[in-house]
Design a protein around this motif. Structure first.
Motif, short mmCIF file in Angstrom:
data_model
loop_
_atom_site.label_atom_id
_atom_site.label_comp_id
_atom_site.label_asym_id
_atom_site.label_seq_id
_atom_site.Cartn_x
_atom_site.Cartn_y
_atom_site.Cartn_z
N TYR A 15 9.76 33.50 33.10
CA TYR A 15 8.33 33.84 32.68
C TYR A 15 7.76 34.99 33.07
O TYR A 15 7.02 35.61 32.51
CB TYR A 15 7.77 32.55 32.51
CG TYR A 15 8.26 31.75 31.41
CD1 TYR A 15 8.34 32.01 29.94
CD2 TYR A 15 8.73 30.34 31.52
CE1 TYR A 15 8.80 31.23 28.78
CE2 TYR A 15 9.27 29.45 30.60
CZ TYR A 15 9.20 30.13 29.31
OH TYR A 15 9.97 29.26 28.49
N ALA A 42 3.66 32.94 34.05
CA ALA A 42 4.43 31.50 34.33
C ALA A 42 2.95 30.44 34.24
O ALA A 42 3.01 29.36 33.55
CB ALA A 42 5.10 30.89 35.45
N TYR A 73 7.24 24.95 34.79
CA TYR A 73 7.42 26.37 35.04
C TYR A 73 6.58 26.73 36.06
O TYR A 73 6.80 28.07 36.50
CB TYR A 73 6.69 26.94 33.66
CG TYR A 73 7.43 26.69 32.45
CD1 TYR A 73 8.73 26.04 32.41
CD2 TYR A 73 6.84 26.83 31.02
CE1 TYR A 73 9.60 25.78 31.29
CE2 TYR A 73 7.73 26.58 29.92
CZ TYR A 73 8.78 26.14 30.13
OH TYR A 73 9.57 25.72 28.99
N LEU A 91 1.12 30.67 30.97
CA LEU A 91 1.73 29.81 29.86
C LEU A 91 1.56 28.34 30.16
O LEU A 91 1.10 27.60 29.19
CB LEU A 91 3.19 30.20 29.83
CG LEU A 91 4.13 29.22 28.81
CD1 LEU A 91 3.65 29.55 27.29
CD2 LEU A 91 5.79 29.78 28.90
N HIS A 109 5.88 28.80 21.49
CA HIS A 109 6.76 27.94 22.45
C HIS A 109 7.25 26.78 21.87
O HIS A 109 8.30 26.34 22.14
CB HIS A 109 5.99 27.78 23.95
CG HIS A 109 6.92 27.58 24.89
ND1 HIS A 109 7.08 25.74 25.35
CD2 HIS A 109 7.77 27.94 25.74
CE1 HIS A 109 7.85 25.98 26.21
NE2 HIS A 109 8.41 27.19 26.55
N LEU A 128 8.42 35.77 24.93
CA LEU A 128 7.95 36.57 26.12
C LEU A 128 7.08 37.92 25.68
O LEU A 128 6.38 38.11 26.45
CB LEU A 128 9.19 37.10 26.51
CG LEU A 128 10.27 36.10 27.30
CD1 LEU A 128 11.35 36.60 27.45
CD2 LEU A 128 9.55 35.43 28.39
#
Length: 253
Positions: free
Chosen positions: A229, A237, A219, A240, A196, A172
């Protein structure tokens, strides 16, 4: 029939709360011949359900959708609420037991193995994940794979659990930093994607780039995943997801 003040006192909420529920159409009182707002049996029963769902963490918008659904099954809903409350009680009982064992160990009355110190937290994490995402994840990956993942989580020792939680926070933090500059395909984005992957390794039996990419798509497709996220920043999100897709594309050649 109850006035606003009397129902507020009966239910343990404020009159302001009832007026707010009225203003958004969640709980609308009846009007008597004199034009006063009054609450009868249907409104009382509806308020009880509203308060039940609030305790379970539902938002008011979601509660309204549930209760206003023409196919809403009140008895079924109450049975469902009972099941969730029993699950919450089970989690609390486990944590209480964990605290009691810790107190006893601190007093020198007993010994507590390192793995016992984290049993309650790991079990709660598994149950919370099941409650929030279990249906979707099981449909996507199958019961056997999810069960293996849960078993791996529950089997973590102290060192592994602490590393797992540290890495979760690092993902994060690095995601928030990467959002401030740089493309998902760049170094910062790819570092986040690799972190991740490492984080997933604590609960996945084996790493699969295709499965990683599929999870990344969820996500952005599922607002619950996205909300987690987005704590790192607006657009996190999506960022990512794009970083993971670029990362797994490279692994797939």
């Amino acid at each position: 029939m109850y006035t606003v003040q009397k129902l507020a006192s009966l239910a343990g909420v404020s009159a302001r709360t009832l007026r707010y529920y009225d203003s958004i159409g969640l709980l609308t009182p009846q009007k008597n011949e004199s034009g006063y707002r009054m609450y009868g049996r249907p409104e009382i029963d509806r308020l009880q359900l509203i308060l039940f769902y609030r305790e379970l963490g539902f938002g008011l918008h979601d509660i309204a959708k549930l209760l206003d659904d023409p196919d809403f099954d009140e008895i079924g809903a109450l049975l469902g609420q009972r099941e969730q409350l029993l699950e919450q009680r089970s989690r609390l009982d486990l944590l209480i037991s964990n605290v009691e064992k810790t107190i006893s160990a601190k007093k020198g009355e007993s010994q507590m193995a390192d793995h016992e110190k984290f049993e309650g937290f790991k079990k709660q994490l598994v149950e919370d994940n099941e409650a929030a995402y279990g249906k979707e994840i099981r449909e996507k990956y199958g019961d056997a794979e999810v069960d293996r993942s849960n078993a791996k989580m529950l089997g973590m020792n102290q060192e592994q659990y602490e590393a797992f939680k540290r890495l979760e926070q690092e993902v994060l933090e690095k995601l928030g930093e990467a959002l401030k500059g740089g493309e998902p395909e760049g170094n910062a984005g790819q570092e986040v994607a690799d972190l991740h992957r490492q984080w997933l390794g604590y609960t996945w039996g084996s790493y699969n780039p295709k499965a990683h990419a599929g999870l990344a798509e969820m996500y952005v497709a599922d607002e619950r995943f996205a909300a987690y996220y987005e704590k790192a920043g607006e657009g996190a999100a999506q960022y990512l997801r794009d970083a993971i897709i670029a990362y797994t594309d490279k692994l797939n050649g």
